[in-house]
Design an enzyme around this catalytic site. Sequence first.
Site, short mmCIF file in Angstrom:
data_model
loop_
_atom_site.label_atom_id
_atom_site.label_comp_id
_atom_site.label_asym_id
_atom_site.label_seq_id
_atom_site.Cartn_x
_atom_site.Cartn_y
_atom_site.Cartn_z
NE ARG A 61 -60.69 -0.58 28.04
CZ ARG A 61 -60.37 0.70 27.86
NH1 ARG A 61 -59.29 1.01 27.16
NH2 ARG A 61 -61.12 1.66 28.37
N GLY A 86 -68.61 7.54 30.14
CA GLY A 86 -67.48 7.05 30.94
C GLY A 86 -66.22 7.24 30.13
CD GLU A 108 -64.37 9.84 33.59
OE1 GLU A 108 -64.70 8.99 32.74
OE2 GLU A 108 -64.13 9.55 34.78
CD GLU A 137 -76.58 7.35 36.32
OE1 GLU A 137 -75.64 8.17 36.27
OE2 GLU A 137 -76.40 6.11 36.27
CD GLU A 151 -64.19 -0.88 28.77
OE1 GLU A 151 -65.14 -1.45 29.36
OE2 GLU A 151 -63.08 -0.69 29.27
CD GLU A 160 -66.18 -1.51 36.29
OE1 GLU A 160 -66.51 -0.43 35.77
OE2 GLU A 160 -65.10 -2.08 36.03
#
Lengths: 410, 410
Positions: A61, A86, A108, A137, A151, A160
């Site tokens: 990753r 994120g 975040e 949002e 990611e 998720e």
Amino acid sequence: MLAGGSSWPARATARLLCIMSAASTDDSPNKVSANPLPTAEYFAEYGQLYDHVGMLQDEQRMTAYHDAIKLNAERHFKGKVVLDLGAGTGVLSIWAAQAGAKHVYAVEATDVATHAEKMAEAHGFGSVITVLRGRMEELELPCKVDVLLSEWMGYFLLRESMVQSVLLARDRWLAPGGVMYPSSARLLVAALDDPPFVPSRHSEVERHVADWDVLASDMSTRYGLSLQALAPAWRAEQEQYTFRQAWQGLVPESAGIGEPQVLLDVDMGTVQNDELFGWSSTVQISEATPETPVTALVGWFDVRFCAGLPEGAEGCVTLDTSPTAAPTHWAHTTVPLQPPLTTPTVGVRLTQSTRSHHDLNLTLSYDAGAPPERVGASFAITAEFRGTHARSGEAGVAPADGFAYDDDAA
Amino acid sequence: MLAGGSSWPARATARLLCIMSAASTDDSPNKVSANPLPTAEYFAEYGQLYDHVGMLQDEQRMTAYHDAIKLNAERHFKGKVVLDLGAGTGVLSIWAAQAGAKHVYAVEATDVATHAEKMAEAHGFGSVITVLRGRMEELELPCKVDVLLSEWMGYFLLRESMVQSVLLARDRWLAPGGVMYPSSARLLVAALDDPPFVPSRHSEVERHVADWDVLASDMSTRYGLSLQALAPAWRAEQEQYTFRQAWQGLVPESAGIGEPQVLLDVDMGTVQNDELFGWSSTVQISEATPETPVTALVGWFDVRFCAGLPEGAEGCVTLDTSPTAAPTHWAHTTVPLQPPLTTPTVGVRLTQSTRSHHDLNLTLSYDAGAPPERVGASFAITAEFRGTHARSGEAGVAPADGFAYDDDAA
């Protein structure tokens, strides 16, 4: 909600950055999503540093994102405005800043945002990286961005549902000609050749049924209760649990994997929500015949970072979570087929769970052989399904449990 | 919500039962509780038969209720109307019916309600036991009841907050002179003498801190990232997790338990919500001195079934979950004291968690010794706290993990 005034630049500064950028926020469509907002329960999965260790330790990753950003520093990052959605501990934001980004907005939602701020400072990017604490949002950016870096992938690619926040951010904040990191994603399945998995599941059911008989006998002796009345319900519940939950864990490369079949292949720049969730299709598992029944399927994903590049070009990076690739913390999603699959055609339907839109329901439909009998099996893909480990386990790539691949499953 | 017409008796039948009973529903105060309704997440803890096995296997629990009902069959149950709140598989309802109850209303909010119906039928009480599927707060009974029977206790007595539904049902549906099963409850704590628990926690923190150093070194080498910026936050998080979560597991009788101190002692017929939640008090742990610091407290509860009887009378039954009694599935709640307690006075505050009203926060305040330093430590008591077992474990009384009592902890 913003995390203190200091993490949000003064409006004048933000505006200045935006004037130098490709687009301003003024023509933002301000589209309201029909999708539910991410919940506190979901964010709690990522609210502590502990929750991020396994991801930081995941070399596949980390290297894929690292290489994709570094290889394309000149092409995509230098002098550009980047949104890191994120952001977690802020690693991608730092790499983007190191690659020359003019400014990075690191969004975040959890307490980890304060750690991302510390990281940005420690790397000397306190003024380049702005950490915005909140749900994408509900945030306003001062301007559109040139790169949307995220990611967002979960188990079976879509667990998720974080991708929905990414699509919303794309439609609202990505400037025309802006690029997505990753730029495309695929979801794949394959037959798993004769896994020890399925017979051990049958034994497990029978062991639990025997346990019920012992309990019923005890209850009868001690208290005059007739628990045998519930024996059929108990068996049904055990079979449901044992055969209708996906198993999340590493399928070793040594396991026999059939020909991979692509369930989804999407361009992240254009894909729409209903292409990711709520679709039905069919897939051909050619290995399945009456003579060679298939007792399990395994699913995984890959994503590519090839924005504006031809496949295979320098700068084009793939993060592959296949059983034939190096292991990742996503491991693989295995579903037992009970009854086994004896004909190749499998109907596949993927929907968000009605209980939690962060979880998935995978429904497989197939003929169970002669005499033809149509079977539908629905699998739950959640954060807590079989084989995932609670906090008490060691961090890092989760070892398998419940799946009799003892030798190289970690 | 009611589970189908069949589980709700025709109004005429219900009314007939009520006319023969002590009171009717007409004078019900219909008091609306200010407490939040139990959530779907909470009920999910009990929605499958699997979730009930550990409770059925708990001999102390089962025997206490069984004996209390059987010994008082004539006194409290014969010809009476009984409410079994949180009926589960219906065991208490069946015992009440066997004890001669005229009618039993078995209220159960989960799918397990259908199993309770099967059990009632299997024991020949299909017409005596009426299973009502729904939340107590949202149900109407056809009449008041003579007995309110419920197994509402959670970890540290009050975890789950189910007792709030019991108090609401009592105030709304229990006829004057009606009895509560159990009739009283106590919450206790004691010093735990030199548990291996605390030093092992310190080692655990240091091990995790060392793990972070390794991770930081890897990240630096591989990707040029400076993760050491988060080392203090990582240590703080590990200390928080390690020393500020209660541990739920069996403290063996061989452990040195100090003099028990009673935190709560309540009559279930009269206790009010604010006597159970949101209170503050002090407790004296006389074992704590500068020479003999106390490094952990252990908490447990007992409940009594002595409605209308003097303590010790025939028919008076106690369910004791103390470390010196036989083990139960509730085990014990241990909190490490870091720093250790060197003076006897401990302030205690118990509140419902703000994140979930089913969970508890236990806050202890004490002087940490010379030079006097006031310490406040808050412990989370939840369904998922340290030491409780996920579904993958064996059913039954949970063995200990993380607590170095190896020999007789199961």
